[in-house]
Design a protein around this motif. Structure first.
Motif, short mmCIF file in Angstrom:
data_model
loop_
_atom_site.label_atom_id
_atom_site.label_comp_id
_atom_site.label_asym_id
_atom_site.label_seq_id
_atom_site.Cartn_x
_atom_site.Cartn_y
_atom_site.Cartn_z
N GLY A 28 0.81 -1.22 0.00
CA GLY A 28 0.00 0.00 0.00
C GLY A 28 0.83 1.27 0.00
N TRP A 75 -9.25 -2.40 4.76
CA TRP A 75 -10.63 -2.04 4.47
C TRP A 75 -11.40 -3.25 3.94
N ILE A 78 -12.26 -5.25 6.91
CA ILE A 78 -13.28 -4.60 7.73
C ILE A 78 -14.67 -4.85 7.14
N SER A 99 -6.36 5.95 9.52
CA SER A 99 -7.69 6.44 9.22
C SER A 99 -8.25 5.59 8.09
N VAL A 100 -9.46 5.87 7.68
CA VAL A 100 -10.04 5.16 6.54
C VAL A 100 -9.09 5.26 5.33
N GLN A 101 -8.51 6.44 5.14
CA GLN A 101 -7.63 6.64 3.99
C GLN A 101 -6.41 5.71 4.04
N ILE A 102 -6.00 5.35 5.25
CA ILE A 102 -4.88 4.41 5.40
C ILE A 102 -5.40 2.99 5.26
N THR A 104 -7.77 1.84 3.50
CA THR A 104 -8.08 1.46 2.11
C THR A 104 -6.82 1.14 1.31
N ARG A 105 -5.67 1.56 1.78
CA ARG A 105 -4.41 1.30 1.09
C ARG A 105 -3.55 0.26 1.82
N PRO B 64 -11.71 6.44 -0.48
CA PRO B 64 -10.84 7.55 -0.11
C PRO B 64 -9.41 7.08 0.20
N VAL B 65 -8.45 7.77 -0.37
CA VAL B 65 -7.03 7.47 -0.11
C VAL B 65 -6.29 8.80 0.01
N ASN B 66 -5.10 8.75 0.59
CA ASN B 66 -4.25 9.94 0.65
C ASN B 66 -3.35 9.97 -0.59
N GLY B 134 -9.71 10.82 9.59
CA GLY B 134 -8.52 10.99 8.76
C GLY B 134 -8.43 12.35 8.10
#
Lengths: 277, 159, 728
Positions: A28, A75, A78, A99-102, A104-105, B64-66, B134
């Motif tokens: 990721g 994710w 989850i 966070s969610v952004q982390i 998902t990757r 959503p991703v960074n 986040g």
């Protein structure tokens, strides 16, 4: 910077072998790419991007085990009903990672490969007796996760090996518990964390951020197996002091980690174990 | 396929806000760099470069991703959606509740918030505030953001 | 009125400095000191870099004096011979490739012969550590009222206390950045800033240019909180030096780590109280000592100290007050402006002290505040008579009601007996904040504002006060719309560009809405007068009148102007620190409810109530946003945000190790306003930007004390520190 973009797992293993282990696998990227522009040294290396290999993205529940592919993201776990109902600690720990952004990757393999003492995913996996399957051009080998880590950020994985998957035996658990203490309510790095399970195979007590790597607390497990009388958190300290070696660092103190770990374990079990106090 | 030697350029095709784009970028470029400096889509902000603040939040294949934690070559053949795809009329509740102050976190906040709004079933298994964790905001104290999103969700439900 | 620029911000269309086109830009980088104090012996340019392809600037390239113009001129633009703190800038570089600049910065090594640094402000310096005056004291101030020593000797009860507050990083989400270029001999600097004219003056001074040769333009500013008050002058100077030497447009953007390491933070403070009270809790005498860590250079520290001591005795009446303040040098990265400007530190100490007195006397914390809060006709520590019609006890009472204080307190007592590991508590803090520059500061600023009636009938406001998230554009638009009965679509607030706008002062000190807004009203009236009072009709007629005015007078400008004059009823003595420190104070009471997990010592704020008297609510949504945002920032300061220091340099200069509140960290925050209009503010409004920073830390610690029986006196109160307090 050299980047290797394999199309298949076979190709990935070959490329890694041909690079003589120089290439760093990227999943990721949520650890590698942090502060990337200033990390000039890292720009000189070779990377093997396995993040898009579909062969490593799967969640399979077979008769006796759960097998999760290395590139499965937090994710994806989850949102997996199967995982949540049978292995809730995987979902609980995944929800606490960044966070969610982390989520998902970030991938399970990344969490294992990074070999951080603060890894939350590893904590839950170890409490479930997970094993890791490594793959290379020489074939595969399976290592129990509690033997996988050797030291701080150091594991048994050889440079030419990729994490293929991890496998958790299906058991009926009579107890499972996960708790993470960070410096704020969400999106936080663990200061001290614990995962506990009990099944026909016995107690598993695993702690993170209290040693150079995520640790099974064997002495504490023995106390539980023996149904030792534990009347207060301090009664766990002698065992914990053999199991873990917390330090002072920028995120917390050794004293805090030691004290809180004993309390987390004590209160987690207080209601559950009638013999406990 | 190999990108070599060092610092070589790489051609990457991906879908950006519904349109196919081809870019030639350095292998070391992050998606954030490509969006901002090559494609001139400066709506996606860099707040920390370490995946903490969420100002660079974009959707990658709908999640959503960074954008500061992804190499551009990693989005080849995938779908990226940025704040530039969002029209102000989708954000009336965010306007009226005062969900933006300085505006630096707002594009990222909006991308996460609209993702939640478009997937309300998430709230059956997740707390709204944790889904928003986040995205750091230093101005509002989050209340106006949460209220906007709740208002937006309830309007959507009524429709 | 809704925020006027909200749509462009929500959709990412707002243009911040690093969003400008970058095709022809040279990117800049900064080489910094690695030691807190020493003499520069050698600067080595390493191999592997084609140095001829870079613009390289050091102190010898500065055309004028090597001084950053602030209150004093002690800070060099670039260190020449000595360094006084880690991260002090020494060499500047620029190149078209951002990556090469980063490599080049790392390829330069500076050899520094170390001298003994001064690192702990709490202790007196050794002779070797003296670097400023004879004692390292940047500024010493004193407030004295009544007879303190006699009152202390006579007081039936004296309570002492020592309190500490830590540094705080601003964490505006947009890091600092500037872009400079020379256009026809005019140096144009654009960027993220609060104070365009501060920057212009700093550029003129060090670059030897006159005001026509320096143009400063504010771009969208992604949060400031004081962090973009003083420091942007330094970044602007650096970008300008590179642009001038290379004759290229140069952009200097700090990444988050550099921003957190190198820029200013809130002053750490050590505050001692000796308070004499009677048995009912009435304050008889307050003896207060405020010590601030200034860091390596003076920056704004003298005025931070001034505001700190003026607020140190709280919103209470007391006949005998002595407040002594000092701000001292250390070899830390300099401390600077941060929302509240010293007042949060001193009022944290005061409000903990008040609660500790109540505890000692076994009086309700609400009651002790009621007894002592200033009533109209009574005086503050500087002998300023308060007669503003605001009812400070009503503010407190309303907060108590809104928070259901007494019921909640009882409920928590029951809960705490029953629950094995959780403890709940509720705490109060009453406080105040003066808006605008202190004392005669506004007179010295002599702010001016213009409103142009354009030939197309549009009203154009020209002000150097900037939008940085607080809502200045909206409030200015609203003030004009209401004063002139004008349609907001025909009102524009132009960008803060020093070649266009007059100097209406810096965007600081909670002064923009109140002080500058009031000036804007006066400028509107001036414009109306020039139209022969035609503004008395509705806005449409006025718009027609403006168009007609221009029709009759082609090529003339129709400008309404106003300049600040000290209102006749305000008197301040700068020498004795006596009199009217501020033309108005906003008054507030905060109530915090906390829950502490005795297993982990984690403290959660579970409920928060904020009642404030702010003169007049100009815009409810914006005002609530200021209050809630300020409280959230203060919760971070109280519980989470800890700077770890080594050699005066922040070690956790990133957002995973310096943690600010996320969405789940913030409790529900109930906000209510009371209004008692002041004649000194626009529509009666008082400044509110800084106010909410003052209350949360003491309210939260008071709640923690109540919940656990602990007596915490320093912040940030992390779980680690709470554990030590409770277990030792």
């Amino acid at each position: 910077m050299q980047v290797l973009l394999p199309q298949t797992l076979d190709e990935a293993c070959t490329m890694l072998a041909e690079s003589q282990g120089r290439a760093v696998p990227i999943a990721g990227g949520t650890d590698l790419i942090v502060h990337w522009p200033c990390n000039i040294e890292a720009h000189q290396k070779a990377y093997l991007d396995i993040s898009t290999l579909d062969e490593l993205k799967f969640i399979t529940l077979s008769g006796d085990s759960l097998i999760v592919g290395a590139m499965t993201t937090f994710w994806e776990t989850i949102t997996s009903k199967q995982v949540e109902s049978e292995f809730p600690l995987l979902v609980q720990s995944a929800k606490e990672i960044g966070s969610v952004q982390i989520q998902t990757r970030g991938t399970w393999a990344g969490n294992i490969a990074n070999a951080s003492p603060a890894a939350d995913g590893v904590l839950a996996l170890m409490a479930y007796d997970a094993s890791v399957t490594l793959i290379s051009t020489h074939g595969t080998r399976e290592i129990p996760l509690h033997e996988y880590f050797l030291d701080y950020k150091c594991s048994q994985r050889q440079p030419d090996e990729l994490i293929h998957s991890f496998c958790i035996p299906r058991r009926s658990f009579t107890f499972d518990y996960f708790e993470k203490v960070g410096s704020r309510q969400a999106q936080t790095i663990t200061k001290v964390g614990v995962a506990i399970t009990n099944s026909s195979s016995g107690w598993r007590v695993v702690a993170n951020s209290v040693a150079p790597m995520v640790r099974r607390c064997y002495q504490v497990e023995q106390l539980l197996e023996k149904k030792a009388r534990i009347q207060q958190p301090d009664d766990l300290l002698a065992a914990l002091d053999q199991d873990v070696s917390p330090i002072d660092d920028i995120r917390s103190t050794a004293a805090y980690r030691r004290c809180v770990l004993s309390r987390l374990i004590y209160y987690a079990l207080r209601e559950h174990c009638p013999w406990y106090s | 396929m190999t990108i070599a030697p060092e610092n070589n350029m790489v051609d990457v095709s991906f879908t950006l806000n519904g349109k196919l784009v081809d870019v030639s970028v350095s292998a070391t470029d992050r998606l954030l760099d490509t969006l901002r400096y090559d494609l001139r889509l400066a709506g996606t902000k860099e707040g920390c470069g370490e995946g903490e603040c969420g100002a660079c939040t974009v959707l990658l294949d709908g999640l959503p991703v960074n954008a500061c934690l992804i190499f551009t070559f990693q989005v080849r053949n995938r779908e990226v959606q940025t704040i530039e795809s969002i029209d102000a009329h989708e954000l009336e509740e965010f306007h009226s509740e005062g969900a933006t102050q300085c505006g630096a976190c707002s594009p990222g906040v909006v991308m996460t918030a609209l993702w939640i709004r478009n997937h309300p079933s998430l709230l059956q298994t997740h707390q709204l505030s944790r889904l928003m964790a986040g995205n750091l905001c230093r101005c509002t104290g989050y209340d106006a953001i949460v209220k906007s999103l709740e208002a937006s969700l309830s309007i959507q439900e009524r429709n | 009125m809704l925020r006027v620029e909200a749509r462009s911000k929500l959709t990412g269309r707002e243009v911040f400095i690093d969003d400008l086109p970058a095709e022809d830009i040279w990117w800049a980088g900064t080489v910094r000191s690695s030691l807190p104090r020493g003499r520069i012996r050698d600067i080595h340019f390493g191999s592997g870099i084609d140095w001829s392809s870079l613009i390289v600037v050091d102190h010898r390239d500065i055309p004028g004096p090597n001084e950053v113009q602030m209150i004093e001129r002690d800070m060099p633009v670039l260190a020449a011979d000595v360094v006084r703190h880690v991260h002090e800038p020494i060499v500047l570089l620029a190149h078209p490739s951002r990556r090469i600049v980063r490599q080049a910065v790392q390829a330069i090594s500076v050899t520094i012969d170390p001298d003994e640094p001064m690192l702990d402000f709490r202790h007196p310096p050794t002779p070797q550590q003296i670097q400023y005056g004879s004692d390292n004291v940047f500024k010493k101030l004193k407030i004295e009222k009544g007879t303190v020593d006699e009152a202390l000797a006579a007081a039936p009860i004296v309570v002492e206390g020592e309190y500490e507050t830590g540094a705080q990083e601003h964490v505006y989400i947009e890091p600092q950045g500037m872009q400079a270029q020379v256009e026809n001999d005019v140096l144009v600097v654009k960027g993220s800033m609060q104070c365009p004219y501060y920057i212009q003056h700093a550029l003129m001074h060090a670059l030897n240019r006159n005001e026509k040769q320096v143009r400063v333009i504010q771009t969208a500013t992604g949060g400031g909180f004081g962090g973009k008050e003083d420091y942007p002058s330094i970044i602007a100077l650096h970008a300008a030096l590179l642009a001038i030497k290379g004759n290229r447009p140069v952009r200097l953007i700090y990444d988050r780590q550099e921003d957190m390491a190198a820029t200013t933070k809130r002053h750490p403070a050590l505050i001692r109280h000796r308070t004499g009270v009677d048995h009912h809790g009435r304050l008889l005498v307050q003896d207060i000592d405020v010590l601030l860590d200034g860091g390596a250079y003076v920056t704004l520290s003298p005025v931070v100290l001034s505001r700190s001591i003026i607020h140190a005795a709280g919103p209470y009446h007391c006949e005998n007050v002595r407040i002594q303040g000092r701000v001292v040098l250390t070899n830390s990265v300099p401390f600077g402006a941060f929302r509240g400007f010293g007042a949060p530190q001193s009022q944290f100490a005061n409000e903990r002290q008040i609660d500790r007195i109540a505890h000692e006397l076994n009086i309700d914390p609400v009651q002790i505040r009621k007894i002592n809060l200033i009533k109209d006709g009574q005086t503050t520590a500087t002998n300023q008579v308060i007669n503003d019609g605001a009812d400070r006890i009503q503010v407190l009472d309303r907060a108590i009601d809104l928070a259901e204080y007494h019921d909640r307190k009882k409920a928590h007592e029951v809960f705490n007996v029953q629950h094995p590991t959780l403890r709940r508590g509720i705490g109060v803090a009453s406080f105040f904040h003066g808006a605008g520059f202190t004392g005669s500061g506004e007179v010295q600023l002599a702010s001016q504002i213009h409103i142009h009636g354009r030939p197309d009938g549009i009203l154009e406001v020209r002000s150097s006060n900037v939008e940085m998230g607080q809502g200045a554009l909206t409030v200015f638009t609203q003030i004009v719309a209401e004063r002139m009965a004008y349609d907001q679509d025909y009102i524009v607030i132009v960008a803060a560009d020093t070649s266009v706008v007059p100097n209406s002062g810096p965007t600081v000190a909670s002064r923009t809405s109140m002080i500058v807004g009031k000036l804007l009203e006066q400028a509107c009236d001036d414009l109306s007068r020039q139209l022969n009072g035609e503004s008395n009709t509705d806005g449409t007629a006025l718009k027609d009148a403006i168009i007609r005015w221009h029709h009759i007078r082609p090529d003339q400008e129709l400008i309404g102007k106003a300049q600040y004059n000290m209102p006749p009823d305000i008197h301040w003595n700068d020498l004795t620190y006596e009199g009217d420190a501020y033309s108005a104070f906003a008054w507030s009471t905060h109530i915090a409810e906390v829950e502490i997990d005795l297993r982990t010592f984690v403290i959660r704020v579970i409920n928060f109530t904020a009642v404030q008297e702010i003169g007049k609510v100009l815009n409810e949504t914006l005002a609530r946003g200021q209050i809630q945002g300020g409280i959230t920032q203060a919760i971070g300061w109280a519980l989470l945000e800890q700077c770890h220091w080594n050699n005066g340099s922040m070690q956790n200069n990133n957002l995973s190790d310096y943690v600010i509140p996320t969405c789940p960290d913030v409790p529900p925050i109930a906000v209510e306003f009371l209004e008692s209009p002041t004649p000194h503010g626009a529509q009666g409004a008082k400044g509110i930007g800084e106010l909410p920073m003052n209350g949360p830390a003491p309210a939260i610690l008071n709640a923690i004390a109540q919940a656990t029986g602990a007596d915490p006196r320093s912040i940030p109160l992390t779980p680690e520190q709470l554990m030590e307090t409770l277990l030792t």
